[in-house]
Design an enzyme around this catalytic site. Sequence first.
Site, PDB file in Angstrom:
ATOM      1  N   ASP A  97       0.848  -1.188   0.000  1.00 21.78           N
ATOM      2  CA  ASP A  97       0.000   0.000   0.000  1.00 21.78           C
ATOM      3  C   ASP A  97       0.884   1.239   0.000  1.00 21.78           C
ATOM      4  OD1 ASP A  97      -3.141   0.461   1.712  1.00 21.78           O
ATOM      5  OD2 ASP A  97      -2.062   1.824   0.394  1.00 21.78           O
ATOM      6  N   ASP A 108      -3.417   2.562  -5.799  1.00 24.97           N
ATOM      7  CA  ASP A 108      -2.262   2.649  -4.888  1.00 24.97           C
ATOM      8  C   ASP A 108      -2.064   1.420  -4.001  1.00 24.97           C
ATOM      9  OD1 ASP A 108      -4.401   2.977  -3.183  1.00 24.97           O
ATOM     10  OD2 ASP A 108      -3.431   4.507  -1.982  1.00 24.97           O
ATOM     11  N   GLU A 109      -2.709   0.309  -4.319  1.00 29.68           N
ATOM     12  CA  GLU A 109      -2.448  -0.882  -3.507  1.00 29.68           C
ATOM     13  C   GLU A 109      -2.574  -2.147  -4.339  1.00 29.68           C
ATOM     14  OE1 GLU A 109      -5.671  -2.082  -0.732  1.00 29.68           O
ATOM     15  OE2 GLU A 109      -6.426  -0.080  -1.154  1.00 29.68           O
TER      16      GLU A 109
END
Length: 416
Positions: free
Chosen positions: A12, A107-108
């Site tokens: 993350d 974003d992860e």
Amino acid sequence: MSTLPRTVFHVDMDAFFVSVEELFDPSLKGKAVVVGGQRHERGVVSAASYEARQFGVHSAMPLRTAAKLCPQAIFVDGHPDRYRACSEKAHKVLTSFSPQVEMVSIDEAYLDMTGTERLHGPPLLAAHKLHNRMKAETDLNCSIGIGASRLIAKVCSGKAKPNGVLYVIAGREARFLAPLDVREIPGVGKVTEQKLHSLGIRKVGDLAKFDDADLEHQFGKWGVALAGKARGEDAGAWFEGEIGADEAAKSISHEHTYDQDTANVAQLESTLMRLCEMVGRRLRENQLHARTFQLKLRYKDFTTITRAHSLDAPTQLDNEIFQQIHRLFHLNWRKGSEVRLLGVQASSFGESFAQLDFLEDHARGKWEHALSAVDRLRDKFGETSITLATGMKGGFRERTHENPAALPGKSKPSPS
DNA sequence: TCTGGGGTCCTAGGACCC
DNA sequence: TCTGGGGTCCTAGGACCC
């Protein structure tokens, strides 16, 4: 089939949007920064720097609230293109560590690291290598959670933030989870939390002690998943399945919230047209045809309705989408009521019947081709460079029951 | 506090079919 | 004959996620 414990990483990126903005403007570093819009605008916080979070600012909070809590914050508009570019860089780093990578958002990502020990060493060592490589390649920090399930990995990455690594060894899941608030289980939001509290369940440990059958009775299918999650298992549709099996999109949508609520028909219709064009373009880019189109309508008082209609034959053409959306809008809009938001969604993707429906679809194919060309020109010269005359856009005969011959694939099996 | 935008999944009722 | 028992599709709404 007995399953050997997997090694799952959840990676993350830390304060992703803020960190990317700092790459473009280093003067933002170390300051209270809010990404998502200007302080007086209608909208919510997309991301807040850790400095801003100290004042109680967090994502999904109205921008105006953030401005009150943290007046000295710097408010920055979002730059989706920048985030996408950085996300792709990060993705490249991840795929160099494992072939099984699944981006779950910009974003992860989850990585299945099972069986990579010979290449990368034991999990903690591999994670630190990955962490360093991410920093070197993207100049961004990330946090990494490691566990035998997605659930554990995900909870770990949250606990590891910012810029850390956390590993829960297989077999220790229940002990790790027990003291956490139920809200920390992914999928448990405000509503489920309240319902659990009313049952006297506050910690994951309480949940684990609760009878499985009672949970199913209280929450249905979701209760069964919850029981599994309390033990650290991947349960429920969100978490099951192999990592990296990326599924095709099921819907495409665009929506718009007005700066000021409006009941102006011309303005509303022009917004709908624009939204239909955006949806149509995305369909064409992804070579998809949709059968179901949904209008979303939010009034001044925030009451929201959705109205959908399914066509007999899928389409990707702006004017056919607009025709449906326009009709749904006028059938359902309380005339004169101020509108806050409009949205258009396409779903039920399927094959177009182009090959089967020769005559009409010869023309249809030409239109699809022409619109794709328009899309490319707009890419080159900007959105306003080309406008199609409304008359041209309406250049289709509607295919309906009046014209059943134009509807292939409709022959039904005779009743038994 | 005055609430974005883009998604996924689940539930539930009614239509319709066998 | 107070009236079944699936299955699937459609639609509306809502919880939840980033």
